[in-house]
Write an enzyme that holds these catalytic residues in place. Structure first.
Site, PDB file in Angstrom:
ATOM      1  N   ASP A 298      -2.015  10.868  -2.685  1.00 27.12           N
ATOM      2  CA  ASP A 298      -2.339   9.798  -3.635  1.00 27.12           C
ATOM      3  C   ASP A 298      -2.622  10.341  -5.024  1.00 27.12           C
ATOM      4  OD1 ASP A 298      -2.899   8.583  -0.890  1.00 27.12           O
ATOM      5  OD2 ASP A 298      -2.841   6.880  -2.263  1.00 27.12           O
TER       6      ASP A 298
ATOM      7  N   ASN B  27      -5.482  12.495  -0.177  1.00 27.54           N
ATOM      8  CA  ASN B  27      -4.619  11.677   0.682  1.00 27.54           C
ATOM      9  C   ASN B  27      -5.530  10.952   1.682  1.00 27.54           C
ATOM     10  OD1 ASN B  27      -1.958  10.749   1.405  1.00 27.54           O
ATOM     11  ND2 ASN B  27      -2.158  11.926   3.283  1.00 27.54           N
TER      12      ASN B  27
ATOM     13  N   ARG C 267       0.866  -1.178   0.000  1.00 28.26           N
ATOM     14  CA  ARG C 267       0.000   0.000   0.000  1.00 28.26           C
ATOM     15  C   ARG C 267       0.897   1.221   0.000  1.00 28.26           C
ATOM     16  NH1 ARG C 267       2.117   2.331   3.748  1.00 28.26           N
ATOM     17  NH2 ARG C 267       0.569   3.952   3.475  1.00 28.26           N
ATOM     18  N   GLY C 268       0.245   2.401  -0.208  1.00 28.41           N
ATOM     19  CA  GLY C 268       1.033   3.621  -0.397  1.00 28.41           C
ATOM     20  C   GLY C 268       1.149   3.845  -1.902  1.00 28.41           C
ATOM     21  N   ALA C 269       0.848   5.082  -2.339  1.00 30.05           N
ATOM     22  CA  ALA C 269       0.681   5.325  -3.775  1.00 30.05           C
ATOM     23  C   ALA C 269       1.892   4.895  -4.629  1.00 30.05           C
ATOM     24  CB  ALA C 269       0.339   6.800  -3.987  1.00 30.05           C
TER      25      ALA C 269
ATOM     26  N   GLN D 155      -2.252   2.855   9.593  1.00 29.46           N
ATOM     27  CA  GLN D 155      -0.957   2.966   8.886  1.00 29.46           C
ATOM     28  C   GLN D 155       0.011   3.869   9.653  1.00 29.46           C
ATOM     29  OE1 GLN D 155      -3.979   3.304   7.490  1.00 29.46           O
ATOM     30  NE2 GLN D 155      -3.992   2.760   5.330  1.00 29.46           N
TER      31      GLN D 155
ATOM     32  N   ARG E 293      -7.326  -0.557  -7.021  1.00 22.81           N
ATOM     33  CA  ARG E 293      -7.534   0.576  -6.101  1.00 22.81           C
ATOM     34  C   ARG E 293      -7.661   1.848  -6.945  1.00 22.81           C
ATOM     35  NH1 ARG E 293      -4.212   1.076  -0.782  1.00 22.81           N
ATOM     36  NH2 ARG E 293      -6.158   2.113  -0.189  1.00 22.81           N
TER      37      ARG E 293
HETATM   38  O1  MRU Z   1      -4.640   3.327   1.826  1.00 22.33           O
HETATM   39  P1  MRU Z   1      -3.158   3.534   1.764  1.00 22.33           P
HETATM   40  O2  MRU Z   1      -2.441   3.068   2.978  1.00 22.33           O
HETATM   41  O3  MRU Z   1      -2.562   3.011   0.492  1.00 22.33           O
HETATM   42  O4  MRU Z   1      -3.025   5.120   1.716  1.00 22.33           O
HETATM   43  C1  MRU Z   1      -1.743   5.669   1.659  1.00 22.33           C
HETATM   44  C2  MRU Z   1      -1.724   7.130   1.813  1.00 22.33           C
HETATM   45  O5  MRU Z   1      -2.735   7.790   1.906  1.00 22.33           O
HETATM   46  C3  MRU Z   1      -0.371   7.770   1.742  1.00 22.33           C
HETATM   47  O6  MRU Z   1      -0.356   8.937   2.513  1.00 22.33           O
HETATM   48  C4  MRU Z   1      -0.086   8.144   0.276  1.00 22.33           C
HETATM   49  O7  MRU Z   1      -0.227   7.011  -0.535  1.00 22.33           O
HETATM   50  C5  MRU Z   1       1.246   8.720   0.088  1.00 22.33           C
HETATM   51  S1  MRU Z   1       2.494   7.498   0.213  1.00 22.33           S
HETATM   52  C6  MRU Z   1       3.983   8.165  -0.110  1.00 22.33           C
END
Ligand code: MRU
Length: 344
Positions: free
Chosen positions: A238, A248, A51-53, A197, A91
């Site tokens: 994101d 985000n 996870r994380g963009a 997270q 996603r």
């Molecule tokens: O649902 P997630 O955990 O994938 O969401 C992640 C976030 O919102 C992060 O802040 C975003 O992806 C930036 S990661 C460098």
């Protein structure tokens, strides 16, 4: 990132397989996963093992490479196109996923009908995407360093660390570098319900790096602003739109409103893959709604009245006018100018 004395990326290719750190096991376990086909990777993205963009962008790029390796000669183009559709459906909010998938898809189909070459190019394109993403994040750290004076107390939300990217992180790249340069910083880590997270992954990363921090409930940020204990806020994103609005993790907008009310700077850190040059403003960003079980159960215990409806948006939109600046690999820009500046 260094974990237990060894250098890791969150996703990487080795011995013909995609490897990743299982983010659902952090902090209780550090365990690795291996993938040999794109269907498994699509599941891992949906289940948030990755996870994380930027991290899902790189995982999906490698998944496209796996799809090309595994596609048969007969119907190669249709199989690769189907893999693309599946991965794009996993996603919706992080544009990096689309950017990673299409980077590999477009390079690969150029070489049809030379399928041996197309398969090779698919893997090279995925590796190029992941390497560029890691380098972008390293540069974000350098570009944002001047925003963090010695003695800063910083609030961050969700996890925008090395695990959320290929390496370094976005918001955490800036904090990591400030700490390595000897600046005395303290990080308030908001828990980030419902998936934690912040309290699980960001807190773990900060501890690995020896950065002083404390986890706070999401609902406690206002209290620390009121106590004048927060000097700046920095989070990831994101998706960044042309007008500088960003998406985000749910709960980011609250922090931006609080920062504005208290006269505290609010920064976003994002690599180039998080910019959506086709999205005019925040209302055009698709927001992921996740399963109600994330709200109704925790650790097997009921946490909401079983007869009630649940709304579980995963992301919110922070408007450009609440953002003090966007830290990119090319510099720190006003939100409304960032998309144009990074394209130059
Ligand atoms: O649902 P997630 O955990 O994938 O969401 C992640 C976030 O919102 C992060 O802040 C975003 O992806 C930036 S990661 C460098």
């Amino acid at each position: 990132m260094i974990i237990n004395g060894k250098e890791y990326r969150s996703v990487w290719w080795e011995n013909g397989r995609l490897h990743m750190i299982d983010q659902n096991r952090i902090p209780q376990d550090f365990s690795l996963m291996e993938f040999t086909d794109h269907l498994q990777v699509a599941d891992a993205i949906r289940n948030m093992n990755v996870r994380g963009a930027p991290a899902i962008g790189a995982a999906a790029a490698f998944a496209m490479a796996l799809a090309a390796q595994n596609a048969t000669d007969h119907g190669f183009r249709a199989q690769v196109r189907k893999a693309r559709e599946l991965l794009l459906s996993t996603r919706p909010t992080a544009v990096d996923l689309q950017v990673g998938v299409d980077h590999v898809y477009e390079q690969t189909i150029k070489f049809i009908p030379d399928l041996a070459h197309a398969r090779q190019v698919a893997l090279l394109a995925a590796q190029e995407f992941a390497n560029q993403s890691a380098e972008d994040c390293r540069l974000i750290g350098e570009q944002g360093l001047h925003l963090i004076p010695d003695g800063s107390r910083i609030l961050t939300h969700c996890n925008a660390g090395a695990l959320a990217t290929v390496d370094w992180g976005t918001a955490l790249a800036v904090l990591r570098l400030a700490h390595r340069k000897g600046r005395n910083i303290f990080v308030y880590v908001s828990e980030t319900r419902p998936r934690h997270q912040g309290s699980k992954i960001t807190a773990w990363e900060l501890q690995q790096e020896g950065i002083p921090h404390a986890v706070i409930p999401d609902s406690a940020s206002a209290f620390y602003f009121w106590k004048k204990e927060i000097d700046l806020v920095i989070t990831g994103a994101d998706r960044v739109c042309l007008n500088g609005d960003i998406a985000n993790k749910i709960g980011t907008y609250d922090k931006a409103v609080l920062a504005h009310h208290h006269g505290v700077p609010f920064y976003i850190a994002a690599p180039l893959s998080t910019f959506d040059f086709s999205c005019a403003q925040g209302s055009g960003i698709p927001i992921e709604f996740r399963d109600s079980s994330e709200i109704t159960y925790y650790g097997g215990q009921i946490t909401a009245n079983p007869g009630s409806d649940v709304l579980n948006p995963g992301f919110d939109i922070t408007p450009a006018d609440l953002i003090s600046g966007i830290v990119t690999p090319k510099g720190v820009f006003k939100a409304a100018e960032a998309a144009q500046k990074v394209q130059e």
